[in-house]
Design a protein around this motif. Sequence first.
Motif, mmCIF file in Angstrom:
data_model
loop_
_atom_site.group_PDB
_atom_site.id
_atom_site.type_symbol
_atom_site.label_atom_id
_atom_site.label_comp_id
_atom_site.label_asym_id
_atom_site.label_seq_id
_atom_site.Cartn_x
_atom_site.Cartn_y
_atom_site.Cartn_z
ATOM 1 N N VAL A 97 0.866 -1.178 0.000
ATOM 2 C CA VAL A 97 0.000 0.000 0.000
ATOM 3 C C VAL A 97 0.906 1.233 0.000
ATOM 4 O O VAL A 97 2.034 1.186 0.527
ATOM 5 C CB VAL A 97 -0.945 -0.019 1.222
ATOM 6 C CG1 VAL A 97 -0.179 0.177 2.519
ATOM 7 C CG2 VAL A 97 -2.029 1.016 1.081
ATOM 8 N N ASP A 98 0.449 2.307 -0.589
ATOM 9 C CA ASP A 98 1.291 3.498 -0.744
ATOM 10 C C ASP A 98 1.847 4.009 0.582
ATOM 11 O O ASP A 98 2.994 4.465 0.645
ATOM 12 C CB ASP A 98 0.487 4.625 -1.414
ATOM 13 C CG ASP A 98 0.216 4.368 -2.882
ATOM 14 O OD1 ASP A 98 -0.607 5.083 -3.473
ATOM 15 O OD2 ASP A 98 0.836 3.439 -3.458
ATOM 16 N N SER A 99 1.075 3.929 1.640
ATOM 17 C CA SER A 99 1.471 4.543 2.908
ATOM 18 C C SER A 99 2.651 3.852 3.591
ATOM 19 O O SER A 99 3.261 4.416 4.507
ATOM 20 C CB SER A 99 0.280 4.577 3.872
ATOM 21 O OG SER A 99 -0.201 3.265 4.101
ATOM 22 N N VAL A 100 3.000 2.636 3.157
ATOM 23 C CA VAL A 100 4.121 1.928 3.790
ATOM 24 C C VAL A 100 5.266 1.645 2.807
ATOM 25 O O VAL A 100 6.346 1.219 3.243
ATOM 26 C CB VAL A 100 3.679 0.595 4.435
ATOM 27 C CG1 VAL A 100 2.494 0.816 5.359
ATOM 28 C CG2 VAL A 100 3.381 -0.477 3.397
ATOM 29 N N ARG A 101 5.014 1.887 1.520
ATOM 30 C CA ARG A 101 6.052 1.590 0.534
ATOM 31 C C ARG A 101 7.311 2.391 0.833
ATOM 32 O O ARG A 101 7.267 3.584 1.087
ATOM 33 C CB ARG A 101 5.550 1.890 -0.865
ATOM 34 C CG ARG A 101 6.473 1.407 -1.979
ATOM 35 C CD ARG A 101 5.877 1.636 -3.358
ATOM 36 N NE ARG A 101 4.668 0.846 -3.557
ATOM 37 C CZ ARG A 101 3.457 1.392 -3.713
ATOM 38 N NH1 ARG A 101 3.297 2.710 -3.665
ATOM 39 N NH2 ARG A 101 2.401 0.616 -3.893
ATOM 40 N N GLY A 102 8.459 1.702 0.836
ATOM 41 C CA GLY A 102 9.726 2.350 1.152
ATOM 42 C C GLY A 102 10.097 2.277 2.626
ATOM 43 O O GLY A 102 11.250 2.523 2.985
ATOM 44 N N ARG A 103 9.126 1.958 3.481
ATOM 45 C CA ARG A 103 9.404 1.829 4.929
ATOM 46 C C ARG A 103 9.261 0.380 5.399
ATOM 47 O O ARG A 103 9.989 -0.058 6.295
ATOM 48 C CB ARG A 103 8.436 2.705 5.735
ATOM 49 C CG ARG A 103 8.511 4.184 5.442
ATOM 50 C CD ARG A 103 7.661 4.992 6.429
ATOM 51 N NE ARG A 103 6.245 4.640 6.382
ATOM 52 C CZ ARG A 103 5.551 4.219 7.430
ATOM 53 N NH1 ARG A 103 6.126 4.047 8.601
ATOM 54 N NH2 ARG A 103 4.254 3.945 7.290
ATOM 55 N N PHE A 104 8.310 -0.345 4.820
ATOM 56 C CA PHE A 104 8.059 -1.736 5.210
ATOM 57 C C PHE A 104 8.563 -2.674 4.117
ATOM 58 O O PHE A 104 8.500 -2.357 2.923
ATOM 59 C CB PHE A 104 6.567 -1.993 5.400
ATOM 60 C CG PHE A 104 5.931 -1.324 6.599
ATOM 61 C CD1 PHE A 104 6.606 -0.366 7.346
ATOM 62 C CD2 PHE A 104 4.643 -1.668 6.981
ATOM 63 C CE1 PHE A 104 6.013 0.240 8.444
ATOM 64 C CE2 PHE A 104 4.026 -1.079 8.074
ATOM 65 C CZ PHE A 104 4.724 -0.114 8.804
ATOM 66 N N THR A 105 9.024 -3.850 4.546
ATOM 67 C CA THR A 105 9.443 -4.884 3.598
ATOM 68 C C THR A 105 8.844 -6.223 4.005
ATOM 69 O O THR A 105 9.029 -6.677 5.144
ATOM 70 C CB THR A 105 10.975 -5.016 3.562
ATOM 71 O OG1 THR A 105 11.555 -3.755 3.197
ATOM 72 C CG2 THR A 105 11.395 -6.074 2.549
ATOM 73 N N ILE A 106 8.142 -6.827 3.074
ATOM 74 C CA ILE A 106 7.586 -8.161 3.298
ATOM 75 C C ILE A 106 8.556 -9.185 2.733
ATOM 76 O O ILE A 106 9.174 -8.959 1.683
ATOM 77 C CB ILE A 106 6.190 -8.289 2.649
ATOM 78 C CG1 ILE A 106 5.508 -9.593 3.070
ATOM 79 C CG2 ILE A 106 6.251 -8.153 1.132
ATOM 80 C CD1 ILE A 106 4.037 -9.679 2.624
ATOM 81 N N SER A 107 8.717 -10.294 3.440
ATOM 82 C CA SER A 107 9.596 -11.362 2.966
ATOM 83 C C SER A 107 9.083 -12.688 3.505
ATOM 84 O O SER A 107 8.184 -12.729 4.350
ATOM 85 C CB SER A 107 11.045 -11.117 3.413
ATOM 86 O OG SER A 107 11.134 -11.117 4.831
ATOM 87 N N ARG A 108 9.660 -13.752 2.995
ATOM 88 C CA ARG A 108 9.263 -15.078 3.458
ATOM 89 C C ARG A 108 10.451 -16.016 3.399
ATOM 90 O O ARG A 108 11.356 -15.844 2.572
ATOM 91 C CB ARG A 108 8.101 -15.625 2.626
ATOM 92 C CG ARG A 108 8.407 -15.836 1.159
ATOM 93 C CD ARG A 108 7.134 -16.115 0.345
ATOM 94 N NE ARG A 108 6.467 -17.340 0.766
ATOM 95 C CZ ARG A 108 5.194 -17.619 0.486
ATOM 96 N NH1 ARG A 108 4.453 -16.735 -0.176
ATOM 97 N NH2 ARG A 108 4.655 -18.764 0.881
#
Lengths: 107, 121
Positions: B61-72
């Motif tokens: 979502v735009d509000s977290v892009r660049g601050r949050f990273t999803i991984s698995r």
Amino acid sequence: SYELTQPPSVSVSPGQTASITCSGDKLATKYACWYQQKPGQSPVLVIYQDSRRPSGIPERFSGSNSGNTATLTISGTQAMDEADYYCQAWDSTTPLVFGAGTRVTVL
Amino acid sequence: QVQLVESGGGVVQPGRSLRLSCVASRFTFTNYGMHWVRQAPGKGLEWVAVISFDGSKEYYVDSVRGRFTISRDNSKNTLYLQMNSLRVEDTAVYYCAKDGSVAAITYLDYWGQGTVVTVSS
């Protein structure tokens, strides 16, 4: 960004039919689904791919999607159906978006 | 029955970082995309991020892009959310959820119990 609009609240008498709408531009060209969330609990999927019910969801829950509006219908509403309901849509250009939610009150 | 168990939530100051984890079991983790969804106190659901079944694609979502990273980590059946530069408005219950379709991004058929993140000075 894509937006889905739901009414904030719907009231229904026990045994009657509740209809919750979800509006979005050309929503019928996307798949819609619905979640039920009771206070303090995680959401539960009740309808997916517009009208399909997951295993374990009562038959009184049904869904449709046409034009700009998807609808969740609860037939023979019971007190246990009192909850917040969220619609959600997806397609190749919109990873995932939720509506703001509708509180269903069984009076 | 599918099980998703989140952990890692807590109280953190604005600007700090936190990493959430979600351990999945009782389904073939490597076949499904996985999502994070959050819910601020008294508010509705907000989709945060998704990662494809093989980890090759991520969306935010735009509000977290660049601050949050999803991984698995498919070898550990575990999903992560690295949250940096946290803001007060990131305060929410964070849910891990399984996508309902094999190798696609569609709907969320199973949800975890959620983990609470509070960002406050």
